[in-house]
Design an enzyme around this catalytic site. Structure first.
Site, mmCIF file in Angstrom:
data_model
loop_
_atom_site.group_PDB
_atom_site.id
_atom_site.type_symbol
_atom_site.label_atom_id
_atom_site.label_comp_id
_atom_site.label_asym_id
_atom_site.label_seq_id
_atom_site.Cartn_x
_atom_site.Cartn_y
_atom_site.Cartn_z
ATOM 1 C CB CYS A 2 -17.307 -3.032 2.815
ATOM 2 S SG CYS A 2 -15.603 -3.218 3.119
ATOM 3 C CD GLU A 118 -18.713 3.749 3.178
ATOM 4 O OE1 GLU A 118 -18.919 4.464 1.928
ATOM 5 O OE2 GLU A 118 -18.931 2.571 3.094
#
Length: 253
Positions: A2, A118
């Site tokens: 992340c 992402e």
């Protein structure tokens, strides 16, 4: 992993959603559509309140919003630059890592997020996706925090920082990236934040498939690749054109 997320809700909204008191003090709230490492962001902690002499009251706890810097700086670090390399901690190994094991036992937090970004590799390029809830509710990333003091400057304010735990990607998320933030279901929030619980190993597992399946996995513009871009347009669905994926200069993650 992340490495970028969105956090646009004001402290009052988050306090109601997480059943917490707002302890962000002089923090100037602003919607951040492109949260990057080393930024100051809101987290949720639960601690025993202390009296004027600093003694904790073991009979009660208070859940509150706190502002912390993204990128954990261990208390033993010589300088705070190490934090830029500590934005994530693997859930499966945090208990054995010197930088994280103490925080895992005693200093856990939740990191509220609207969603996270992402990148899926497509040939030589990377396509960004935004993962978010469909009902607008916040996600709660499992986080760890620490307090660091600059021993070379006794007048300097302590730096409180956090890291986001990651785990194996689940379900359709695995088609985008093999890792994901450890998103905690609401029913796990109280145990994760409990300051008297030092063993949370049962919570260090990927989220249930039902939670992941309820997320929207939205392709977005490569504008998010540049941390200087920050606005609601970053969250808009954007089906990539071939030229978008062929231009490596667009990626500056």
């Amino acid at each position: 992993m992340c490495g970028r997320y969105a956090a646009t809700k004001d402290p009052a909204t988050l306090a109601a959603e997480f059943d917490a008191v707002d302890d962000t003090e002089f923090y100037q709230p602003r919607a951040d559509y492109n949260v990057a490492p080393t930024k100051d962001e809101i987290t949720v902690v639960q601690r025993h309140p202390r009296d004027e002499e600093g003694n904790p009251d073991p009979s009660t706890t208070v859940r509150s919003l706190r502002v912390m810097r993204w990128g954990l700086i261990p208390h033993w670090a010589k300088d705070k630059s190490i934090g830029s390399r500590m934005i994530n901690a693997r859930a499966d190994s945090a208990a054995t890592k010197p930088a994280f094991k103490s925080s895992l036992a005693k200093r856990r937090c939740l990191v509220p997020a609207d969603g996270w970004y992402e990148w899926r590799r497509e040939g030589k390029a990377k396509q960004p996706f935004y993962m978010t809830t469909q009902d607008g509710s916040s996600l709660a990333f499992a986080g760890l925090w620490a307090t660091w003091r600059d021993k070379s400057d006794e007048q300097a304010e302590p730096v409180v920082s956090y890291t986001v735990l990651t785990t194996d990607a689940v379900g359709p998320l695995a088609d985008i990236h093999d890792r994901m933030p450890l998103v905690l279901p609401r029913e796990h929030w109280a145990r994760w934040l409990d300051p008297d619980l030092d063993d949370v190993s049962e919570l260090l597992v990927p989220p249930p498939l039902e939670l992941v399946s309820a997320l929207e996995l939205r392709p977005v513009s490569s504008a998010v690749n540049n941390v200087r871009n920050n606005g609601p347009e970053l969250l808009a669905r954007h089906e990539p054109e071939p030229a978008d994926l062929d231009d490596p200069s667009l990626f500056d993650k």
